[in-house]
Structures are given as C-alpha cells and as structure tokens.
Design a protein around this motif. Structure first.
Motif, PDB file in Angstrom:
ATOM      1  N   VAL A   2       0.677  -1.251   0.035  1.00  0.00           N
ATOM      2  CA  VAL A   2      -0.258  -0.099  -0.067  1.00  0.00           C
ATOM      3  C   VAL A   2       0.761   1.304  -0.060  1.00  0.00           C
ATOM      4  O   VAL A   2       1.936   1.353   0.666  1.00  0.00           O
ATOM      5  N   GLN A   3       0.594   2.039  -1.017  1.00  0.00           N
ATOM      6  CA  GLN A   3       1.262   3.444  -0.972  1.00  0.00           C
ATOM      7  C   GLN A   3       1.077   4.421  -0.120  1.00  0.00           C
ATOM      8  O   GLN A   3      -0.106   4.311   0.688  1.00  0.00           O
ATOM      9  N   LEU A   4       1.990   5.022   0.303  1.00  0.00           N
ATOM     10  CA  LEU A   4       1.822   6.275   1.579  1.00  0.00           C
ATOM     11  C   LEU A   4       1.074   7.264   0.747  1.00  0.00           C
ATOM     12  O   LEU A   4       1.195   7.594  -0.158  1.00  0.00           O
ATOM     13  N   THR A   5       0.173   7.782   2.002  1.00  0.00           N
ATOM     14  CA  THR A   5      -0.503   9.051   1.280  1.00  0.00           C
ATOM     15  C   THR A   5       0.246  10.153   1.444  1.00  0.00           C
ATOM     16  O   THR A   5       1.546  10.189   1.880  1.00  0.00           O
ATOM     17  N   ILE A   6      -0.271  11.215   0.744  1.00  0.00           N
ATOM     18  CA  ILE A   6       0.347  12.640   0.617  1.00  0.00           C
ATOM     19  C   ILE A   6       0.786  12.891   2.279  1.00  0.00           C
ATOM     20  O   ILE A   6       1.863  13.329   2.329  1.00  0.00           O
ATOM     21  N   ASP A  24      13.399   7.483  15.173  1.00  0.00           N
ATOM     22  CA  ASP A  24      12.541   8.455  15.676  1.00  0.00           C
ATOM     23  C   ASP A  24      11.483   8.856  14.737  1.00  0.00           C
ATOM     24  O   ASP A  24      10.339   8.789  15.187  1.00  0.00           O
ATOM     25  N   VAL A  25      11.547   8.739  13.443  1.00  0.00           N
ATOM     26  CA  VAL A  25      10.725   8.904  12.313  1.00  0.00           C
ATOM     27  C   VAL A  25       9.532   7.780  12.317  1.00  0.00           C
ATOM     28  O   VAL A  25       8.434   7.806  12.393  1.00  0.00           O
ATOM     29  N   GLN A  26       9.914   6.596  12.549  1.00  0.00           N
ATOM     30  CA  GLN A  26       9.146   5.440  12.526  1.00  0.00           C
ATOM     31  C   GLN A  26       8.326   5.369  13.818  1.00  0.00           C
ATOM     32  O   GLN A  26       7.228   5.184  14.067  1.00  0.00           O
ATOM     33  N   GLU A  27       8.859   5.639  15.058  1.00  0.00           N
ATOM     34  CA  GLU A  27       8.139   5.859  16.271  1.00  0.00           C
ATOM     35  C   GLU A  27       7.348   6.725  16.172  1.00  0.00           C
ATOM     36  O   GLU A  27       6.053   6.678  16.645  1.00  0.00           O
ATOM     37  N   SER A  28       7.404   7.949  15.773  1.00  0.00           N
ATOM     38  CA  SER A  28       6.572   9.348  15.588  1.00  0.00           C
ATOM     39  C   SER A  28       5.442   8.720  14.649  1.00  0.00           C
ATOM     40  O   SER A  28       4.262   9.290  14.836  1.00  0.00           O
ATOM     41  N   PHE A  29       5.853   7.955  13.363  1.00  0.00           N
ATOM     42  CA  PHE A  29       4.810   7.695  12.249  1.00  0.00           C
ATOM     43  C   PHE A  29       3.953   6.464  13.255  1.00  0.00           C
ATOM     44  O   PHE A  29       2.804   6.870  13.183  1.00  0.00           O
ATOM     45  N   ARG A  30       4.385   5.701  14.145  1.00  0.00           N
ATOM     46  CA  ARG A  30       3.555   4.508  14.461  1.00  0.00           C
ATOM     47  C   ARG A  30       2.408   5.326  15.616  1.00  0.00           C
ATOM     48  O   ARG A  30       1.131   5.013  15.689  1.00  0.00           O
ATOM     49  N   VAL A  31       2.760   6.600  16.329  1.00  0.00           N
ATOM     50  CA  VAL A  31       1.767   7.370  16.966  1.00  0.00           C
ATOM     51  C   VAL A  31       0.992   8.223  16.183  1.00  0.00           C
ATOM     52  O   VAL A  31      -0.314   8.181  16.318  1.00  0.00           O
ATOM     53  N   GLN A  32       1.651   8.866  15.071  1.00  0.00           N
ATOM     54  CA  GLN A  32       0.580   9.799  14.173  1.00  0.00           C
ATOM     55  C   GLN A  32      -0.368   8.805  13.530  1.00  0.00           C
ATOM     56  O   GLN A  32      -1.379   9.271  13.240  1.00  0.00           O
ATOM     57  N   PHE A  33      -0.175   7.718  12.978  1.00  0.00           N
ATOM     58  CA  PHE A  33      -0.638   6.927  12.150  1.00  0.00           C
ATOM     59  C   PHE A  33      -0.995   5.410  12.430  1.00  0.00           C
ATOM     60  O   PHE A  33      -0.322   4.300  12.072  1.00  0.00           O
ATOM     61  N   PRO A  34      -1.567   5.222  13.717  1.00  0.00           N
ATOM     62  CA  PRO A  34      -1.515   3.953  14.425  1.00  0.00           C
ATOM     63  C   PRO A  34      -2.303   2.925  13.566  1.00  0.00           C
ATOM     64  O   PRO A  34      -2.114   1.582  13.851  1.00  0.00           O
ATOM     65  N   GLU A  35      -3.256   3.141  12.542  1.00  0.00           N
ATOM     66  CA  GLU A  35      -3.669   2.100  11.749  1.00  0.00           C
ATOM     67  C   GLU A  35      -2.868   1.439  10.718  1.00  0.00           C
ATOM     68  O   GLU A  35      -2.951   0.463  10.093  1.00  0.00           O
ATOM     69  N   GLN A  37       1.378   0.252   9.667  1.00  0.00           N
ATOM     70  CA  GLN A  37       2.736  -0.105  10.009  1.00  0.00           C
ATOM     71  C   GLN A  37       3.831   1.036   9.543  1.00  0.00           C
ATOM     72  O   GLN A  37       3.497   1.545   8.633  1.00  0.00           O
ATOM     73  N   PRO A  38       4.768   1.400  10.436  1.00  0.00           N
ATOM     74  CA  PRO A  38       5.756   2.559  10.066  1.00  0.00           C
ATOM     75  C   PRO A  38       6.350   1.899   8.735  1.00  0.00           C
ATOM     76  O   PRO A  38       6.705   0.656   8.690  1.00  0.00           O
ATOM     77  N   PRO A  39       6.891   2.781   8.004  1.00  0.00           N
ATOM     78  CA  PRO A  39       7.479   2.499   6.881  1.00  0.00           C
ATOM     79  C   PRO A  39       9.166   2.055   7.210  1.00  0.00           C
ATOM     80  O   PRO A  39       9.662   2.582   8.167  1.00  0.00           O
TER      81      PRO A  39
END
Length: 123
Positions: A2-6, A24-35, A37-39
C-alpha cells in the motif's frame, strides 16, 4: 504494498528533517498513524532523497497515457487500412498493449477473435 498518502509522505520528510533519525521517524509515525505499520528505513530514505532531488516525494510519471488523440487516430487509420492487423505487429510504433487498449476502450472494437477448433456433436 500500500502506498503512502500525501499526508504520510509529508510527515516522513518533515520529521526526518527535524530529527535526522530513522528510528524516531518510525516511532513518531506509529503514534501519528496507528492504523498503519511504519515504513522501513529504506522507504523513509527513498522519500527524503526524492524530496531533496525533485522537490517532491510524490510518485512521478503517473497518469501519462498512450491514449492521446493522435495515437487514437493512428490506430483508427491502421485498422481501417487493414481490419485484420495484428496488435503485436502493428507497424505504428505504438506498443501492442496501448494499441489493444485504444482499440477496445476508444474505438469500441473487439481485437480478440473466438476460434472454434472442433465441431461439437450433441447426442
């Protein structure tokens, strides 16, 4: 895949620029977009590099179609000149998949022929 959204791509690039840390980007991504998986580190780097080189991390070359008005006219003329023309050996310089797509979708033709190999006898 699945592609990343804008919104997610913007988040990756800006967060990486702030922290310079993939973890840090992966951890923040996990919090921001919990639905979601982080890239991976590679996906983050790919989007950051693409943004640095091209000014955007969006996919390029999307939406380009070989179904231009000019190509449609070329296919129409080729089929009118020879209705039994092969879509693979069409001598127009247009890829056979595009030729086929134009014939089906734009010219409403059916480039496939049903072949009957045996006559069926019903008892």
């Amino acid at each position: 895949m699945v592609q990343l959204t804008i919104e997610q791509r913007v988040f990756l690039v800006t967060r990486y620029e702030e922290t310079r840390s993939f973890v840090d980007v992966q951890e923040s991504f996990r919090v921001q977009f919990p639905e979601r998986q982080p890239p991976t580190k590679r996906a983050i780097w790919y989007n950051v590099r693409k943004h640095a080189e091209h000014g955007t991390s969006l996919n390029r070359n999307k939406g380009h179609s070989g179904r231009s008005a000019e190509n449609i006219q070329v296919v129409r003329e080729a089929i009118q000149a020879n209705p039994r023309i092969s879509t693979r050996r069409n001598d127009t310089g247009i890829p056979h998949a595009t030729f086929n797509r134009i014939a089906r979708l734009d010219l409403h033709l059916h480039p496939y022929h049903v072949h009957v190999h045996h006559q069926h006898h019903y008892h």
